[in-house]
Design a protein around this motif. Structure first.
Motif, PDB file in Angstrom:
ATOM      1  N   THR A  46       2.878   5.717   1.797  1.00  0.00           N
ATOM      2  CA  THR A  46       1.555   5.642   2.415  1.00  0.00           C
ATOM      3  C   THR A  46       0.501   5.969   1.364  1.00  0.00           C
ATOM      4  O   THR A  46       0.821   6.440   0.268  1.00  0.00           O
ATOM      5  CB  THR A  46       1.427   6.624   3.593  1.00  0.00           C
ATOM      6  N   MET A  47      -0.775   5.732   1.699  1.00  0.00           N
ATOM      7  CA  MET A  47      -1.864   6.099   0.806  1.00  0.00           C
ATOM      8  C   MET A  47      -2.415   7.464   1.216  1.00  0.00           C
ATOM      9  O   MET A  47      -2.797   7.669   2.368  1.00  0.00           O
ATOM     10  CB  MET A  47      -2.972   5.046   0.845  1.00  0.00           C
ATOM     11  N   GLN A  48      -2.400   8.393   0.264  1.00  0.00           N
ATOM     12  CA  GLN A  48      -2.957   9.722   0.529  1.00  0.00           C
ATOM     13  C   GLN A  48      -4.475   9.663   0.450  1.00  0.00           C
ATOM     14  O   GLN A  48      -5.185  10.271   1.246  1.00  0.00           O
ATOM     15  CB  GLN A  48      -2.399  10.717  -0.474  1.00  0.00           C
ATOM     16  N   ALA A  53      -0.904   7.225  -4.034  1.00  0.00           N
ATOM     17  CA  ALA A  53       0.120   6.805  -3.078  1.00  0.00           C
ATOM     18  C   ALA A  53       1.061   7.973  -2.850  1.00  0.00           C
ATOM     19  O   ALA A  53       1.463   8.654  -3.798  1.00  0.00           O
ATOM     20  CB  ALA A  53       0.885   5.600  -3.609  1.00  0.00           C
ATOM     21  N   ILE A 142       1.229  -2.023  -3.379  1.00  0.00           N
ATOM     22  CA  ILE A 142      -0.071  -1.514  -2.964  1.00  0.00           C
ATOM     23  C   ILE A 142      -1.086  -2.640  -3.138  1.00  0.00           C
ATOM     24  O   ILE A 142      -1.483  -2.962  -4.265  1.00  0.00           O
ATOM     25  CB  ILE A 142      -0.509  -0.291  -3.796  1.00  0.00           C
ATOM     26  N   THR A 148     -10.889  -0.988  -2.388  1.00  0.00           N
ATOM     27  CA  THR A 148     -10.190  -0.420  -1.232  1.00  0.00           C
ATOM     28  C   THR A 148      -8.700  -0.767  -1.259  1.00  0.00           C
ATOM     29  O   THR A 148      -8.334  -1.953  -1.202  1.00  0.00           O
ATOM     30  CB  THR A 148     -10.803  -0.946   0.081  1.00  0.00           C
ATOM     31  N   GLY A 150      -5.068  -1.265   0.382  1.00  0.00           N
ATOM     32  CA  GLY A 150      -4.584  -1.545   1.723  1.00  0.00           C
ATOM     33  C   GLY A 150      -3.337  -0.739   2.052  1.00  0.00           C
ATOM     34  O   GLY A 150      -2.936   0.164   1.308  1.00  0.00           O
ATOM     35  N   THR A 151      -2.727  -1.077   3.167  1.00  0.00           N
ATOM     36  CA  THR A 151      -1.514  -0.394   3.603  1.00  0.00           C
ATOM     37  C   THR A 151      -0.345  -0.801   2.711  1.00  0.00           C
ATOM     38  O   THR A 151      -0.103  -1.997   2.511  1.00  0.00           O
ATOM     39  CB  THR A 151      -1.186  -0.753   5.058  1.00  0.00           C
ATOM     40  N   PRO A 152       0.380   0.146   2.136  1.00  0.00           N
ATOM     41  CA  PRO A 152       1.525  -0.197   1.294  1.00  0.00           C
ATOM     42  C   PRO A 152       2.565  -1.002   2.066  1.00  0.00           C
ATOM     43  O   PRO A 152       2.780  -0.790   3.261  1.00  0.00           O
ATOM     44  CB  PRO A 152       2.076   1.170   0.866  1.00  0.00           C
ATOM     45  N   VAL A 153       3.199  -1.927   1.358  1.00  0.00           N
ATOM     46  CA  VAL A 153       4.249  -2.775   1.933  1.00  0.00           C
ATOM     47  C   VAL A 153       5.574  -2.396   1.278  1.00  0.00           C
ATOM     48  O   VAL A 153       5.723  -2.517   0.059  1.00  0.00           O
ATOM     49  CB  VAL A 153       3.949  -4.276   1.693  1.00  0.00           C
TER      50      VAL A 153
END
Length: 268
Positions: A46-48, A53, A142, A148, A150-153
Motif C-alpha cells: 500500500t502507499m503510506q 510504499a 506503483i 499523485t 495510485g493504488t499499488p498493483v
C-alpha cells in the motif's frame, strides 16, 4: 562423487541453499510466489504517503529460495512530475557475492516518465537458478500520474496453501461393493458424483449410498434427480445435513441397472 544424500547425516555440514532451493523449486515451482498470511489473507503493498510504499509482512518463495519480510517496512518512491506518467516496481532484489553469500532486500526500479501511457521499467536480467549475481523479482507496480501515486498493483503470483489445493482434487467420499461417491469442492461449493452398480426396481423403493463425511455436508437438505432411458425410470437423490445420502424411486417402472448422477450444493 556427484551423488549426495542431501538430508542424510554426512558427518560434516553439507546441505547448501542450492540443495534446498532446488528441492523447493521442484515441489513448488520454478517461479516466484507470494504465500498466504497466517490469518488466511493475501498481504498487499500500500502507499503510506506520496513518497513511501508500505511493504507488509510477506512470505515469498522466489526461484526456490524462501524469503521473508518479518516486519513492515517502507520503500521510497521518487516524486512524480506534473503532466507525466510513470510506473515504478517494488521488487525483492536477490544478491549473491563472490563468496556465494546470498542476501535479499526490498528495492525499487524507477520507470521512465512520459506524457502518454506509462510502461513498466525493464527488469534487469538474472536468475537464481543460473547462479546470477543479482536477480530482481517484481512484487508490486506503483502507477504514478503526475505527482499523485495510485493504488499499488500486486504482480507476484499467489500460491494457495496445500489445504486449498487438496480441496480442488477429487476425493472419494463413499466406497463399498455397490459403487463410489466422489467429490470436489472450491470455497463453499461442492459437487459430488455418484457412480452406482445397481438399484432397487420397486416403484417407490429406497436405497442408501452411505454418509458423506463432515466438511462435505450441505447447508440445507439438497435434492437431485435422475432419469433413465425413454422415461422408464426416475429417482430422486436426497443429501441431508447430517451427511446421509439416499435415493427414492418415483413410481412406474424402474431400471435396476448401473446409474450415475451429480449434485452441486452449498457447504454448511
Amino acid at each position: 562423487m556427484t551423488t549426495t544424500l542431501i538430508t542424510g547425516k554426512g558427518g560434516t555440514p553439507h546441505i547448501t541453499s542450492g540443495d534446498m532451493g532446488a528441492m523447493q523449486a521442484g515441489i513448488i515451482g520454478n517461479g516466484s510466489y507470494l504465500l498466504q498470511g497466517s490469518d488466511g489473507s493475501w498481504p498487499a503493498v500500500t502507499m503510506q504517503d506520496a513518497n513511501h510504499a508500505l511493504i507488509p509482512v510477506l512470505n515469498l518463495v522466489v526461484e526456490g529460495r524462501y524469503a521473508r519480510v518479518t516486519e513492515a517496512e517502507t520503500a521510497t518512491i521518487e516524486s512524480g512530475v506534473s503532466g507525466q506518467n510513470r510506473n515504478d516496481l517494488v521488487c525483492l532484489k536477490y544478491t549473491r557475492n563472490n563468496q556465494n553469500i546470498e542476501t535479499a532486500a526490498i528495492a525499487v526500479l524507477k520507470g521512465k516518465p512520459n506524457t502518454g501511457t506509462a510502461a513498466d521499467p525493464t527488469v534487469p536480467s538474472g536468475s537464481i537458478h543460473s547462479a546470477s549475481g543479482t536477480a530482481w523479482i517484481p512484487i508490486a507496480r506503483i502507477p504514478i500520474s503526475g505527482i499523485t501515486p495510485g493504488t499499488p498493483v500486486m504482480l507476484i503470483k499467489q500460491l494457495p496453501p496445500m489445504s486449498k489445493l487438496w480441496d480442488s482434487v477429487t476425493q472419494t467420499l463413499i466406497t463399498n461393493q455397490y459403487g463410489t461417491v466422489t467429490g470436489v469442492k472450491t470455497g463453499n461449493v461442492a459437487q459430488i458424483s455418484i457412480d452406482w452398480k445397481s438399484a432397487t426396481t420397486d416403484s417407490w423403493g429406497r436405497g442408501q449410498f452411505g454418509t458423506i463425511p463432515e466438511g462435505w455436508r450441505p447447508a440445507v437438505v439438497t435434492h437431485g434427480t435422475w432419469s433413465g432411458r425413454d422415461g422408464g425410470s426416475q429417482r430422486e437423490f436426497i443429501l441431508e445435513t447430517n451427511g446421509n445420502l439416499s435415493y427414492v424411486n418415483c413410481g412406474a417402472g424402474q431400471n435396476g441397472g448401473a446409474f450415475s448422477a451429480t449434485m452441486t450444493y452449498i457447504l454448511a
